[in-house]
Design a protein around this motif. Sequence first.
Motif, PDB file in Angstrom:
ATOM      1  N   ILE A  57       0.847  -1.202   0.000  1.00 16.31           N
ATOM      2  CA  ILE A  57       0.000   0.000   0.000  1.00 16.31           C
ATOM      3  C   ILE A  57       0.877   1.245   0.000  1.00 16.31           C
ATOM      4  CG2 ILE A  57      -1.608   1.365   1.400  1.00 16.31           C
ATOM      5  CD1 ILE A  57      -2.935  -1.301   2.196  1.00 16.31           C
ATOM      6  N   GLN A  58       1.933   1.246   0.790  1.00 13.74           N
ATOM      7  CA  GLN A  58       2.843   2.392   0.834  1.00 13.74           C
ATOM      8  C   GLN A  58       3.469   2.648  -0.527  1.00 13.74           C
ATOM      9  OE1 GLN A  58       5.603   1.341   3.910  1.00 13.74           O
ATOM     10  NE2 GLN A  58       4.125   1.697   5.549  1.00 13.74           N
ATOM     11  N   LEU A  59       3.907   1.592  -1.179  1.00 10.56           N
ATOM     12  CA  LEU A  59       4.559   1.734  -2.481  1.00 10.56           C
ATOM     13  C   LEU A  59       3.583   2.228  -3.543  1.00 10.56           C
ATOM     14  CD1 LEU A  59       7.004   1.340  -4.336  1.00 10.56           C
ATOM     15  CD2 LEU A  59       6.332  -1.055  -4.566  1.00 10.56           C
ATOM     16  N   ILE A  60       2.453   1.572  -3.679  1.00  4.05           N
ATOM     17  CA  ILE A  60       1.501   1.918  -4.742  1.00  4.05           C
ATOM     18  C   ILE A  60       0.811   3.252  -4.470  1.00  4.05           C
ATOM     19  CG2 ILE A  60      -0.641   1.222  -5.876  1.00  4.05           C
ATOM     20  CD1 ILE A  60       0.329  -1.701  -5.528  1.00  4.05           C
ATOM     21  N   CYS A  61       0.265   3.409  -3.270  1.00  3.40           N
ATOM     22  CA  CYS A  61      -0.430   4.665  -2.963  1.00  3.40           C
ATOM     23  C   CYS A  61       0.539   5.840  -2.926  1.00  3.40           C
ATOM     24  CB  CYS A  61      -1.186   4.550  -1.643  1.00  3.40           C
ATOM     25  SG  CYS A  61      -2.611   3.470  -1.733  1.00  3.40           S
ATOM     26  N   GLY A  62       1.758   5.606  -2.431  1.00  2.00           N
ATOM     27  CA  GLY A  62       2.757   6.668  -2.435  1.00  2.00           C
ATOM     28  C   GLY A  62       3.085   7.123  -3.840  1.00  2.00           C
ATOM     29  N   ALA A  63       3.240   6.160  -4.768  1.00  2.00           N
ATOM     30  CA  ALA A  63       3.535   6.508  -6.164  1.00  2.00           C
ATOM     31  C   ALA A  63       2.360   7.240  -6.803  1.00  2.00           C
ATOM     32  CB  ALA A  63       3.878   5.248  -6.959  1.00  2.00           C
ATOM     33  N   LEU A  64       1.130   6.789  -6.539  1.00  2.00           N
ATOM     34  CA  LEU A  64      -0.050   7.453  -7.109  1.00  2.00           C
ATOM     35  C   LEU A  64      -0.199   8.874  -6.567  1.00  2.00           C
ATOM     36  CD1 LEU A  64      -2.641   4.524  -7.102  1.00  2.00           C
ATOM     37  CD2 LEU A  64      -1.610   5.619  -9.105  1.00  2.00           C
ATOM     38  N   VAL A  65      -0.016   9.033  -5.267  1.00  7.05           N
ATOM     39  CA  VAL A  65      -0.127  10.373  -4.675  1.00  7.05           C
ATOM     40  C   VAL A  65       1.005  11.268  -5.181  1.00  7.05           C
ATOM     41  CG1 VAL A  65       0.009  11.652  -2.493  1.00  7.05           C
ATOM     42  CG2 VAL A  65      -1.439   9.637  -2.657  1.00  7.05           C
ATOM     43  N   LEU A  66       2.203  10.736  -5.285  1.00  7.80           N
ATOM     44  CA  LEU A  66       3.336  11.498  -5.819  1.00  7.80           C
ATOM     45  C   LEU A  66       3.036  12.014  -7.221  1.00  7.80           C
ATOM     46  CD1 LEU A  66       6.360  12.385  -5.912  1.00  7.80           C
ATOM     47  CD2 LEU A  66       6.882  10.070  -6.653  1.00  7.80           C
ATOM     48  N   ALA A  67       2.489  11.151  -8.073  1.00  2.00           N
ATOM     49  CA  ALA A  67       2.180  11.541  -9.448  1.00  2.00           C
ATOM     50  C   ALA A  67       0.901  12.369  -9.546  1.00  2.00           C
ATOM     51  CB  ALA A  67       2.052  10.302 -10.320  1.00  2.00           C
TER      52      ALA A  67
END
Length: 149
Positions: A57-67
Amino acid sequence: MNVSRLGGPTLSLFRIVTGLLFMLHGLSSIFGLFGGNPMTGSAIPLGSWPGWWAALIQLICGALVLAGLFTRPAALLASGSMAYAYFVVHQPEDLLPLRNGGELSALFCWSFLLVAALGSGPWALDALLARRRVDAPPASVTDPAPVSA
């Protein structure tokens, strides 16, 4: 100086930094990068509950929020995962975050809740896609699309 014009870019920068930091936690836990998981110093075993799933969740949601892509749902999921981490992992040790080691979980939880409530800001893929939808000419009813047989 008009300070109100700084709100959108500031929100975008807040979202970018928060998403990047969250994504880095996921990378360290899943792949053992940057010193590995803070608890073990290595990657979390594949599929282990709840650590590996939280890292995913940290990896995927972090990448989505970053983008800035699917920002609100990704930030809401990230916020919920950090609330779970706080109340299940940290809070049983002690009520106060300073005493139970849950400061980071609490900060991420509230930060992502803010992003979920306010949106991604102007510097986001969500904003770019929304502008493209608005700029796209509507399909004309008088000019039907050609049909190929």
